[in-house]
Motif scaffolding. Structure first.
Motif, PDB file in Angstrom:
ATOM      1  N   ALA A 139       7.332  14.133   2.108  1.00  0.00           N
ATOM      2  CA  ALA A 139       6.493  13.772   0.711  1.00  0.00           C
ATOM      3  C   ALA A 139       7.334  12.836  -0.017  1.00  0.00           C
ATOM      4  O   ALA A 139       6.721  11.870  -0.525  1.00  0.00           O
ATOM      5  N   LEU A 140       8.604  13.159  -0.194  1.00  0.00           N
ATOM      6  CA  LEU A 140       9.394  12.391  -1.171  1.00  0.00           C
ATOM      7  C   LEU A 140       9.577  10.896  -0.353  1.00  0.00           C
ATOM      8  O   LEU A 140       9.308   9.860  -1.162  1.00  0.00           O
ATOM      9  N   PHE A 141       9.791  10.849   0.896  1.00  0.00           N
ATOM     10  CA  PHE A 141       9.882   9.485   1.586  1.00  0.00           C
ATOM     11  C   PHE A 141       8.440   8.848   1.424  1.00  0.00           C
ATOM     12  O   PHE A 141       8.473   7.661   1.001  1.00  0.00           O
ATOM     13  N   ILE A 142       7.337   9.433   1.955  1.00  0.00           N
ATOM     14  CA  ILE A 142       6.130   8.891   1.550  1.00  0.00           C
ATOM     15  C   ILE A 142       5.786   8.315   0.269  1.00  0.00           C
ATOM     16  O   ILE A 142       5.224   7.402   0.113  1.00  0.00           O
ATOM     17  N   LEU A 143       6.077   9.135  -0.765  1.00  0.00           N
ATOM     18  CA  LEU A 143       5.709   8.719  -1.926  1.00  0.00           C
ATOM     19  C   LEU A 143       6.531   7.858  -2.464  1.00  0.00           C
ATOM     20  O   LEU A 143       6.231   6.769  -3.384  1.00  0.00           O
ATOM     21  N   TYR A 144       7.928   7.684  -2.165  1.00  0.00           N
ATOM     22  CA  TYR A 144       8.776   6.705  -2.519  1.00  0.00           C
ATOM     23  C   TYR A 144       8.223   5.300  -2.207  1.00  0.00           C
ATOM     24  O   TYR A 144       8.308   4.285  -2.789  1.00  0.00           O
ATOM     25  N   TYR A 145       7.893   5.084  -0.682  1.00  0.00           N
ATOM     26  CA  TYR A 145       7.622   3.947  -0.233  1.00  0.00           C
ATOM     27  C   TYR A 145       6.441   3.423  -0.717  1.00  0.00           C
ATOM     28  O   TYR A 145       6.286   2.376  -0.700  1.00  0.00           O
ATOM     29  N   LEU A 146       5.467   4.587  -0.771  1.00  0.00           N
ATOM     30  CA  LEU A 146       4.019   4.357  -1.563  1.00  0.00           C
ATOM     31  C   LEU A 146       4.163   3.713  -2.969  1.00  0.00           C
ATOM     32  O   LEU A 146       3.629   2.486  -3.331  1.00  0.00           O
ATOM     33  N   ALA A 147       5.063   4.213  -3.673  1.00  0.00           N
ATOM     34  CA  ALA A 147       5.390   3.672  -5.039  1.00  0.00           C
ATOM     35  C   ALA A 147       5.980   2.282  -4.983  1.00  0.00           C
ATOM     36  O   ALA A 147       5.788   1.300  -5.698  1.00  0.00           O
ATOM     37  N   LYS A 148       6.851   2.246  -4.087  1.00  0.00           N
ATOM     38  CA  LYS A 148       7.595   0.705  -3.923  1.00  0.00           C
ATOM     39  C   LYS A 148       6.464  -0.419  -3.495  1.00  0.00           C
ATOM     40  O   LYS A 148       6.634  -1.389  -4.053  1.00  0.00           O
TER      41      LYS A 148
END
Length: 97
Positions: free
Chosen positions: A7-16
């Motif tokens: 979830a952290l990876f997905i949310l990080y790339y989504l925010a980017k």
């Protein structure tokens, strides 16, 4: 723990991705730059209009609405990132203890 990492990876790339999209949207405001892209379009002081009938074009209004919606989504993404980082730290501490 794997769920929180994923979830952290997905949310990080989504925010980017959302940040890059917000930066690419131009709304004809000279005060907007890459340092304050996270601010809503109505946070900037606008110049006075000569007449009440002078309106912005529909394209500019649609761009502002899109940018404001993306900024709300960016804030929600950052809140979810904060929650999942805390969740990950708790799981890590439970694993250590």
């Amino acid at each position: 723990m794997i769920v929180s990492i994923l979830a952290l990876f997905i949310l990080y790339y989504l925010a980017k991705h959302i940040s890059n999209k917000i930066i690419s949207i131009k709304t004809d405001n000279e005060h907007e730059n890459e340092n304050n892209f996270w601010m809503f379009t109505y946070d900037f002081k606008v110049k006075k209009k000569e007449s009440i009938f002078d309106r912005d074009s529909e394209e500019v209004i649609a761009n502002r609405r899109t940018k404001n919606n993306l900024i709300v989504l960016l804030y929600l993404t950052h809140a979810a990132l904060f929650i999942y980082v805390n969740y990950f730290v708790v799981k890590l501490l439970l694993l250590i203890l």
